[in-house]
Scaffold this motif. Structure first.
Motif, PDB file in Angstrom:
ATOM      1  N   PRO A 109    -145.524  39.577   6.592  1.00  0.00           N
ATOM      2  CA  PRO A 109    -146.091  38.616   7.934  1.00  0.00           C
ATOM      3  C   PRO A 109    -146.006  39.443   9.110  1.00  0.00           C
ATOM      4  O   PRO A 109    -145.330  40.270   9.114  1.00  0.00           O
ATOM      5  N   ALA A 110    -147.289  39.527   9.577  1.00  0.00           N
ATOM      6  CA  ALA A 110    -147.289  40.393  10.981  1.00  0.00           C
ATOM      7  C   ALA A 110    -146.349  39.901  11.889  1.00  0.00           C
ATOM      8  O   ALA A 110    -145.833  40.970  12.479  1.00  0.00           O
ATOM      9  N   GLY A 111    -145.924  38.825  12.195  1.00  0.00           N
ATOM     10  CA  GLY A 111    -145.131  38.463  13.321  1.00  0.00           C
ATOM     11  C   GLY A 111    -143.619  39.089  12.861  1.00  0.00           C
ATOM     12  O   GLY A 111    -142.798  39.452  13.855  1.00  0.00           O
ATOM     13  N   SER A 112    -143.309  39.063  11.794  1.00  0.00           N
ATOM     14  CA  SER A 112    -141.946  39.784  11.240  1.00  0.00           C
ATOM     15  C   SER A 112    -142.247  41.190  11.467  1.00  0.00           C
ATOM     16  O   SER A 112    -140.982  41.875  11.746  1.00  0.00           O
ATOM     17  N   LEU A 113    -142.977  42.040  11.461  1.00  0.00           N
ATOM     18  CA  LEU A 113    -143.121  43.215  11.776  1.00  0.00           C
ATOM     19  C   LEU A 113    -143.422  43.735  13.252  1.00  0.00           C
ATOM     20  O   LEU A 113    -142.849  44.761  13.375  1.00  0.00           O
ATOM     21  N   LEU A 114    -143.543  42.705  13.939  1.00  0.00           N
ATOM     22  CA  LEU A 114    -143.553  42.935  15.462  1.00  0.00           C
ATOM     23  C   LEU A 114    -142.555  41.822  16.148  1.00  0.00           C
ATOM     24  O   LEU A 114    -143.126  40.850  16.835  1.00  0.00           O
ATOM     25  N   PRO A 115    -141.263  41.812  16.056  1.00  0.00           N
ATOM     26  CA  PRO A 115    -140.351  40.867  16.292  1.00  0.00           C
ATOM     27  C   PRO A 115    -140.656  40.521  18.015  1.00  0.00           C
ATOM     28  O   PRO A 115    -140.583  39.380  18.221  1.00  0.00           O
ATOM     29  N   GLY A 116    -140.865  41.390  18.598  1.00  0.00           N
ATOM     30  CA  GLY A 116    -140.908  41.265  20.202  1.00  0.00           C
ATOM     31  C   GLY A 116    -142.174  40.393  20.598  1.00  0.00           C
ATOM     32  O   GLY A 116    -142.476  39.903  21.462  1.00  0.00           O
ATOM     33  N   ASP A 117    -143.260  40.384  19.480  1.00  0.00           N
ATOM     34  CA  ASP A 117    -144.568  39.886  19.811  1.00  0.00           C
ATOM     35  C   ASP A 117    -144.848  38.861  18.609  1.00  0.00           C
ATOM     36  O   ASP A 117    -146.000  38.464  18.455  1.00  0.00           O
ATOM     37  N   ALA A 118    -143.581  38.293  17.992  1.00  0.00           N
ATOM     38  CA  ALA A 118    -144.073  37.379  16.894  1.00  0.00           C
ATOM     39  C   ALA A 118    -144.672  36.120  17.316  1.00  0.00           C
ATOM     40  O   ALA A 118    -145.475  35.714  16.372  1.00  0.00           O
ATOM     41  N   ASP A 119    -144.680  35.562  18.555  1.00  0.00           N
ATOM     42  CA  ASP A 119    -145.371  34.436  18.832  1.00  0.00           C
ATOM     43  C   ASP A 119    -146.860  34.722  19.024  1.00  0.00           C
ATOM     44  O   ASP A 119    -147.852  33.783  19.288  1.00  0.00           O
ATOM     45  N   LEU A 120    -147.304  36.127  18.835  1.00  0.00           N
ATOM     46  CA  LEU A 120    -148.650  36.194  18.962  1.00  0.00           C
ATOM     47  C   LEU A 120    -149.403  35.797  17.659  1.00  0.00           C
ATOM     48  O   LEU A 120    -150.725  35.521  17.627  1.00  0.00           O
ATOM     49  N   PHE A 121    -148.704  35.708  16.404  1.00  0.00           N
ATOM     50  CA  PHE A 121    -149.349  35.305  15.307  1.00  0.00           C
ATOM     51  C   PHE A 121    -148.875  34.076  14.693  1.00  0.00           C
ATOM     52  O   PHE A 121    -147.555  33.912  14.730  1.00  0.00           O
ATOM     53  N   ASP A 122    -149.713  33.308  14.032  1.00  0.00           N
ATOM     54  CA  ASP A 122    -149.294  32.219  12.999  1.00  0.00           C
ATOM     55  C   ASP A 122    -148.451  32.664  12.015  1.00  0.00           C
ATOM     56  O   ASP A 122    -148.528  34.081  11.603  1.00  0.00           O
ATOM     57  N   ALA A 123    -147.276  31.836  11.373  1.00  0.00           N
ATOM     58  CA  ALA A 123    -146.728  32.363  10.392  1.00  0.00           C
ATOM     59  C   ALA A 123    -147.266  33.160   9.208  1.00  0.00           C
ATOM     60  O   ALA A 123    -146.853  34.132   8.750  1.00  0.00           O
ATOM     61  N   ASP A 124    -148.423  32.741   8.731  1.00  0.00           N
ATOM     62  CA  ASP A 124    -148.988  32.840   7.622  1.00  0.00           C
ATOM     63  C   ASP A 124    -150.078  34.497   7.841  1.00  0.00           C
ATOM     64  O   ASP A 124    -150.577  34.793   7.048  1.00  0.00           O
ATOM     65  N   VAL A 125    -150.200  34.733   8.883  1.00  0.00           N
ATOM     66  CA  VAL A 125    -150.896  35.906   9.219  1.00  0.00           C
ATOM     67  C   VAL A 125    -150.372  37.126   8.592  1.00  0.00           C
ATOM     68  O   VAL A 125    -149.105  37.595   9.178  1.00  0.00           O
ATOM     69  N   THR A 126    -150.974  38.018   7.683  1.00  0.00           N
ATOM     70  CA  THR A 126    -150.058  39.227   7.032  1.00  0.00           C
ATOM     71  C   THR A 126    -150.845  40.356   7.834  1.00  0.00           C
ATOM     72  O   THR A 126    -151.981  40.408   8.157  1.00  0.00           O
TER      73      THR A 126
END
Length: 396
Positions: A109-126
């Motif tokens: 998941p993209a959000g988990s790889l950018l913890p400081g910007d996790a809100d930029l992505f929906d949870a299912d975006v990889t």
């Protein structure tokens, strides 16, 4: 009944013709390249490697017309979106320590790889969605005053700030296909930075450029041309800035004979990013291609996964930061192209042949015809009329 079915199967198997084995003629392809770059109007450099050995290294034209500075094999050209392929390689390598099997690095998941910007992505975006342009991300050019601010951008992190500003709602996974957007690669660049603990630029150097022996590559501006030996971009006299990309192909009538206009735009004043704009010589970019194929840069199964097609279009490859075509049964081209006004670049890998082709030009649209000539002569069973070149899906 069983005998009848066996007989029918035998009849069908007998009547369906087998694919003929393609005839590959690299010597003819090299000769075709030389013929194409000898046409008036080509300016740039071409390098061809076969299993790591140089088979062709040629240059033509001027890097700077006003100064009379000639292109050389050391001249650094802007490779535009070819940089996305390098960014994909950097991510594949950076993720090796945190992902499991080859497929899994694309599914993180993209959000988990950018913890400081996790809100930029929906949870299912990889990360794979970013690499394959399957998101609704907005172009960084939509941020307020983006064009005015471009000359002041000094890093991929700076461009990512524009991406954040332009995105009013979280980035979601696109359900209606692919939409080519530079902001996908910008976000992936910051993921690489987070995984490596350094800037995107430093990570690209450590993960891709240095291991490949491409230490001369630089992120620079057009104004650095004299100091860094960069090729300046030129277009023909009637060039339309609103329609910068020329159709691929070639022929004396299809291409201009001279390219007298120097291109000066906010994009040229901006330092490159994870989406493109790196300056590198043809020799060093070919070295990156070689290192990708031989497993120096990342596990080879990861490169294979990057270059598997997502789209069921016969003969075409739309992968993860990788695109290309099937030239003939069992012979594929992987890589990426790049283009902007006065910038034309092709990085082509032929994994089954162990061949790397690099064409870099500072004249508008001149790399594509060289690639087309190479492939038309390379494979006797030609497929040029069926398939377009490169990774060319365009979107918002």
């Amino acid at each position: 009944m069983r005998n009848c079915l066996a007989g029918l199967c035998a009849a069908l198997c007998w009547t369906v013709p087998a694919w003929p084995a393609p005839v590959v003629d690299l010597d003819a392809a090299l000769a075709a390249v030389v013929q194409e770059i000898d046409r008036p109007g080509f300016s740039g450099a071409v390098v061809v490697l076969e299993r790591g050995e140089t088979r062709l290294a040629e240059v033509r034209g001027l890097a700077d017309q006003s100064a009379g500075r000639r292109n050389t094999l050391e001249t650094r050209f802007n490779i535009a979106s070819v940089g996305k392929f390098l960014t994909g390689l950097a991510f594949a390598r950076a993720s090796e320590t945190v992902a499991g099997p080859p497929d899994s690095f694309l599914d993180m998941p993209a959000g988990s790889l950018l913890p400081g910007d996790a809100d930029l992505f929906d949870a299912d975006v990889t990360a794979g969605d970013l690499m394959s342009h399957r998101t609704t991300i907005v172009s960084f050019g939509a941020a307020d005053g983006a064009e005015r601010r471009m000359p002041g951008l000094r890093s991929n992190a700076d461009v990512f700030e524009l991406v954040r500003e332009a995105q009013d709602v979280p980035v979601s996974r696109r359900r209606d296909g692919l939409a080519y957007n530079n902001s996908n690669a910008i976000a992936l660049g910051e993921i690489i930075a987070a995984l490596s603990g350094q800037s995107y630029e430093a990570a690209l150097r450590d993960l891709v450029l240095a291991p490949a022996g491409a230490d001369g590559a630089v992120f620079a501006r057009q104004d650095d041309a004299d100091a860094l030996g960069l090729a300046l971009p030129y277009v023909d006299a009637d060039f339309d800035m609103h329609a910068p990309m020329r159709p691929r192909g070639g022929g004396d009538e299809a291409l201009p004979q001279t390219y007298p206009r120097l291109v000066e735009t906010p994009l040229g004043a901006m330092i490159g990013s994870a989406a493109g704009g790196l300056y590198i010589s043809a020799q060093e970019l070919a070295a990156v291609g070689r290192a990708a194929l031989d497993g120096t840069l990342t596990q080879r199964d990861r490169l294979d996964r990057m270059c598997e097609s997502l789209v069921p279009v016969p003969g075409r490859i739309f992968g993860y930061a990788c695109g290309g075509v099937e030239l003939a049964p069992g012979i594929e081209r992987w890589g990426h192209n790049g283009g902007a006004p006065g910038i034309s670049a092709e990085l082509a890998l032929y994994p089954q042949l162990g061949v790397v082709l690099v064409v870099l030009s500072n004249h508008n649209g001149r790399a594509g015809p060289v690639l087309a000539a190479f492939e038309a002569a390379l494979v006797e069973q030609q497929t040029q009329e069926r398939h377009s070149n490169g990774f060319i899906i365009r979107g918002e």
